[in-house]
Write an enzyme that holds these catalytic residues in place. Structure first.
Site, PDB file in Angstrom:
ATOM      1  N   SER A   7       0.837  -1.204   0.000  1.00 42.04           N
ATOM      2  CA  SER A   7       0.000   0.000   0.000  1.00 42.04           C
ATOM      3  C   SER A   7       0.866   1.246   0.000  1.00 42.04           C
ATOM      4  O   SER A   7       1.605   1.525   0.949  1.00 42.04           O
ATOM      5  CB  SER A   7      -0.913   0.011   1.228  1.00 42.04           C
ATOM      6  OG  SER A   7      -1.510   1.287   1.326  1.00 42.04           O
ATOM      7  N   HIS A  32      -1.118  -1.339  -4.252  1.00 42.82           N
ATOM      8  CA  HIS A  32      -2.405  -0.942  -3.663  1.00 42.82           C
ATOM      9  C   HIS A  32      -2.443   0.577  -3.521  1.00 42.82           C
ATOM     10  O   HIS A  32      -1.584   1.177  -2.885  1.00 42.82           O
ATOM     11  CB  HIS A  32      -2.540  -1.626  -2.300  1.00 42.82           C
ATOM     12  CG  HIS A  32      -3.879  -1.479  -1.664  1.00 42.82           C
ATOM     13  ND1 HIS A  32      -4.949  -2.284  -1.975  1.00 42.82           N
ATOM     14  CD2 HIS A  32      -4.323  -0.617  -0.724  1.00 42.82           C
ATOM     15  CE1 HIS A  32      -6.000  -1.934  -1.248  1.00 42.82           C
ATOM     16  NE2 HIS A  32      -5.653  -0.909  -0.471  1.00 42.82           N
ATOM     17  N   ASP A  34      -4.602   3.673  -2.206  1.00 44.15           N
ATOM     18  CA  ASP A  34      -5.694   4.071  -1.320  1.00 44.15           C
ATOM     19  C   ASP A  34      -6.121   5.502  -1.620  1.00 44.15           C
ATOM     20  O   ASP A  34      -5.412   6.450  -1.297  1.00 44.15           O
ATOM     21  CB  ASP A  34      -5.223   3.996   0.141  1.00 44.15           C
ATOM     22  CG  ASP A  34      -5.106   2.565   0.625  1.00 44.15           C
ATOM     23  OD1 ASP A  34      -6.099   1.828   0.531  1.00 44.15           O
ATOM     24  OD2 ASP A  34      -4.013   2.192   1.108  1.00 44.15           O
ATOM     25  N   MET A  36      -8.578   8.480  -0.810  1.00 37.12           N
ATOM     26  CA  MET A  36      -9.454   8.928   0.286  1.00 37.12           C
ATOM     27  C   MET A  36      -9.925  10.351   0.038  1.00 37.12           C
ATOM     28  O   MET A  36      -9.128  11.199  -0.371  1.00 37.12           O
ATOM     29  CB  MET A  36      -8.692   8.888   1.606  1.00 37.12           C
ATOM     30  CG  MET A  36      -8.121   7.530   1.938  1.00 37.12           C
ATOM     31  SD  MET A  36      -7.179   7.615   3.460  1.00 37.12           S
ATOM     32  CE  MET A  36      -6.698   5.900   3.634  1.00 37.12           C
ATOM     33  N   HIS A  65      -8.109   1.221  -4.451  1.00 41.09           N
ATOM     34  CA  HIS A  65      -9.098   1.102  -3.369  1.00 41.09           C
ATOM     35  C   HIS A  65      -9.723   2.473  -3.139  1.00 41.09           C
ATOM     36  O   HIS A  65      -9.105   3.352  -2.537  1.00 41.09           O
ATOM     37  CB  HIS A  65      -8.375   0.574  -2.114  1.00 41.09           C
ATOM     38  CG  HIS A  65      -9.228   0.523  -0.892  1.00 41.09           C
ATOM     39  ND1 HIS A  65      -8.705   0.321   0.370  1.00 41.09           N
ATOM     40  CD2 HIS A  65     -10.575   0.621  -0.720  1.00 41.09           C
ATOM     41  CE1 HIS A  65      -9.688   0.327   1.257  1.00 41.09           C
ATOM     42  NE2 HIS A  65     -10.834   0.516   0.622  1.00 41.09           N
ATOM     43  N   MET A  67     -11.952   5.007  -1.365  1.00 41.74           N
ATOM     44  CA  MET A  67     -12.684   5.329  -0.132  1.00 41.74           C
ATOM     45  C   MET A  67     -13.277   6.712  -0.347  1.00 41.74           C
ATOM     46  O   MET A  67     -12.863   7.696   0.273  1.00 41.74           O
ATOM     47  CB  MET A  67     -11.727   5.292   1.064  1.00 41.74           C
ATOM     48  CG  MET A  67     -11.352   3.878   1.480  1.00 41.74           C
ATOM     49  SD  MET A  67      -9.868   3.807   2.484  1.00 41.74           S
ATOM     50  CE  MET A  67      -8.647   3.702   1.184  1.00 41.74           C
ATOM     51  N   MET A 136     -11.885  -5.414   4.701  1.00 43.41           N
ATOM     52  CA  MET A 136     -11.138  -4.508   5.585  1.00 43.41           C
ATOM     53  C   MET A 136     -10.897  -5.203   6.928  1.00 43.41           C
ATOM     54  O   MET A 136     -11.831  -5.718   7.546  1.00 43.41           O
ATOM     55  CB  MET A 136     -11.916  -3.217   5.857  1.00 43.41           C
ATOM     56  CG  MET A 136     -12.093  -2.287   4.673  1.00 43.41           C
ATOM     57  SD  MET A 136     -10.596  -1.888   3.764  1.00 43.41           S
ATOM     58  CE  MET A 136      -9.531  -1.200   5.038  1.00 43.41           C
ATOM     59  N   GLY A 144      -1.163   1.818   9.450  1.00 43.68           N
ATOM     60  CA  GLY A 144      -0.524   1.603  10.736  1.00 43.68           C
ATOM     61  C   GLY A 144      -1.450   1.210  11.882  1.00 43.68           C
ATOM     62  O   GLY A 144      -1.070   1.322  13.050  1.00 43.68           O
ATOM     63  N   ASP A 174      -7.107  -6.199   3.823  1.00 40.92           N
ATOM     64  CA  ASP A 174      -6.424  -4.903   3.919  1.00 40.92           C
ATOM     65  C   ASP A 174      -6.457  -4.345   5.341  1.00 40.92           C
ATOM     66  O   ASP A 174      -7.528  -4.053   5.876  1.00 40.92           O
ATOM     67  CB  ASP A 174      -7.147  -3.944   2.952  1.00 40.92           C
ATOM     68  CG  ASP A 174      -6.501  -2.573   2.864  1.00 40.92           C
ATOM     69  OD1 ASP A 174      -5.421  -2.374   3.425  1.00 40.92           O
ATOM     70  OD2 ASP A 174      -7.106  -1.698   2.192  1.00 40.92           O
ATOM     71  N   GLY A 175      -5.266  -4.166   5.910  1.00 43.69           N
ATOM     72  CA  GLY A 175      -5.138  -3.452   7.178  1.00 43.69           C
ATOM     73  C   GLY A 175      -4.494  -4.264   8.291  1.00 43.69           C
ATOM     74  O   GLY A 175      -4.959  -5.340   8.628  1.00 43.69           O
ATOM     75  N   GLY A 176      -3.392  -3.736   8.806  1.00 38.67           N
ATOM     76  CA  GLY A 176      -2.755  -4.369   9.973  1.00 38.67           C
ATOM     77  C   GLY A 176      -2.069  -5.685   9.674  1.00 38.67           C
ATOM     78  O   GLY A 176      -1.849  -6.489  10.582  1.00 38.67           O
ATOM     79  N   GLY A 196       1.043  -2.071   4.143  1.00 41.20           N
ATOM     80  CA  GLY A 196       1.596  -0.736   3.961  1.00 41.20           C
ATOM     81  C   GLY A 196       2.808  -0.528   4.840  1.00 41.20           C
ATOM     82  O   GLY A 196       3.960  -0.642   4.395  1.00 41.20           O
TER      83      GLY A 196
HETATM   84  C1  DX5 Z   1      -6.603   1.874   5.275  1.00 42.10           C
HETATM   85  C2  DX5 Z   1      -6.023   1.471   3.940  1.00 42.10           C
HETATM   86  C3  DX5 Z   1      -4.957   0.420   3.989  1.00 42.10           C
HETATM   87  C4  DX5 Z   1      -3.711   0.815   4.744  1.00 42.10           C
HETATM   88  C5  DX5 Z   1      -2.928  -0.400   5.101  1.00 42.10           C
HETATM   89  O1  DX5 Z   1      -7.668   2.733   5.052  1.00 42.10           O
HETATM   90  O2  DX5 Z   1      -7.060   0.980   3.116  1.00 42.10           O
HETATM   91  O3  DX5 Z   1      -4.633   0.000   2.679  1.00 42.10           O
HETATM   92  O4  DX5 Z   1      -2.909   1.684   3.995  1.00 42.10           O
HETATM   93  O5  DX5 Z   1      -1.839   0.006   5.864  1.00 42.10           O
HETATM   94  P1  DX5 Z   1      -1.179  -0.913   6.997  1.00 42.10           P
HETATM   95  O6  DX5 Z   1      -0.630  -2.147   6.309  1.00 42.10           O
HETATM   96  O7  DX5 Z   1      -0.128  -0.052   7.568  1.00 42.10           O
HETATM   97  O8  DX5 Z   1      -2.277  -1.278   7.971  1.00 42.10           O
HETATM   98 ZN    ZN Z   2      -6.613  -0.019   1.164  1.00 38.73          ZN
END
Ligand code: DX5
Ligand code: ZN
Length: 217
Positions: A7, A32, A34, A36, A65, A67, A136, A144, A174-176, A196
């Site tokens: 990401s 990836h 993101d 936003m 992605h 958002m 998600m 992070g 996606d995430g963590g 990410g």
């Molecule tokens: C959150 C994003 C993720 C995020 C992942 O809204 O969609 O893609 O960047 O980042 P890490 O891997 O640091 O959780």
């Molecule tokens: Zn994402």
């Protein structure tokens, strides 16, 4: 085969060139992105112009992605600048089926994102048309954050829904995601792991990518 989608949100935006060049030399096939809007999520990242610039310097699959509210207004633009996959949150539009058709009519893969609170039943009348489900595992908006452990069971349930559909659909999470939990997420049925902060950190992108592939393959 399991794949990784780094990401870009976690990259150093002062030095995108060297990080894309480094990624180009790794086994990674996806990137990836993101997007936003500060409305659907409480953060603003980057949009089509940045993607357009990146497109000139990499052949990575652009895993976009969104958002953003009312994604239908921007789909054509993201296709134009080189998105290969466009995923959106169904709650951001009145007519998710129409947005899926809009994306696919441009020859781009369409993905549905299941937010942490979104029941997987939403897939029931979309599954026949989509190419990807993005689950998600943190509340969207920021990199992070910590992986929400209950999502592991959701991954298994969605894996079952996809398998029963008989369709060729990618399951992305996606995430963590870190080296420490990547294997159990992969084993739960995830095909494409987003990471990410675990990729763009001080240890170096190439080493982090190699470490991930060792764990998930
Ligand atoms: C959150 C994003 C993720 C995020 C992942 O809204 O969609 O893609 O960047 O980042 P890490 O891997 O640091 O959780
Ligand atoms: Zn994402």
């Amino acid at each position: 085969m399991k794949e990784l989608s780094p990401s870009l949100l976690a990259a150093d935006f002062y030095d995108l060139r060297s990080q894309i060049e480094e990624l180009n030399e790794t086994d990674v096939k996806y990137l990836h992105l993101d997007v936003m809007d500060g409305s659907y999520v409480p953060n603003i990242s980057f949009g089509p112009d940045v993607i357009n610039n990146l497109r000139k310097h990499t052949n990575l699959i652009f895993d976009t992605h969104l958002m953003i509210q009312n994604p239908e207004k921007y789909i054509d633009k993201f296709v134009e600048v080189g998105a290969d996959i466009i995923s959106f949150h169904p709650e951001t539009t009145l007519h998710p089926n129409r947005v899926v058709s809009q994306i696919k009519s441009k020859g781009v893969k369409a993905g549905i994102v299941l937010n942490t609170h979104t029941d997987e039943n939403v897939l029931k009348y979309l599954i026949q048309d989509i190419d990807l489900v993005l689950i998600m595992s943190v509340v969207p908006g920021f990199g992070g954050q910590k992986f929400i452990p209950q999502i592991l069971e959701k991954i298994k349930r969605v894996r079952k829904i996809i398998d029963e559909s008989g369709r060729d659909i990618i399951l992305e999470v996606d995430g963590g995601i870190k080296l420490e939990n990547a294997k159990e997420i992969s084993d739960a049925g995830c095909d494409l792991l987003v990471a990410g902060s675990a990729i763009f950190n001080k240890d170096g992108i190439s080493k982090n990518v190699d470490d991930f592939y060792r764990v998930i393959k």
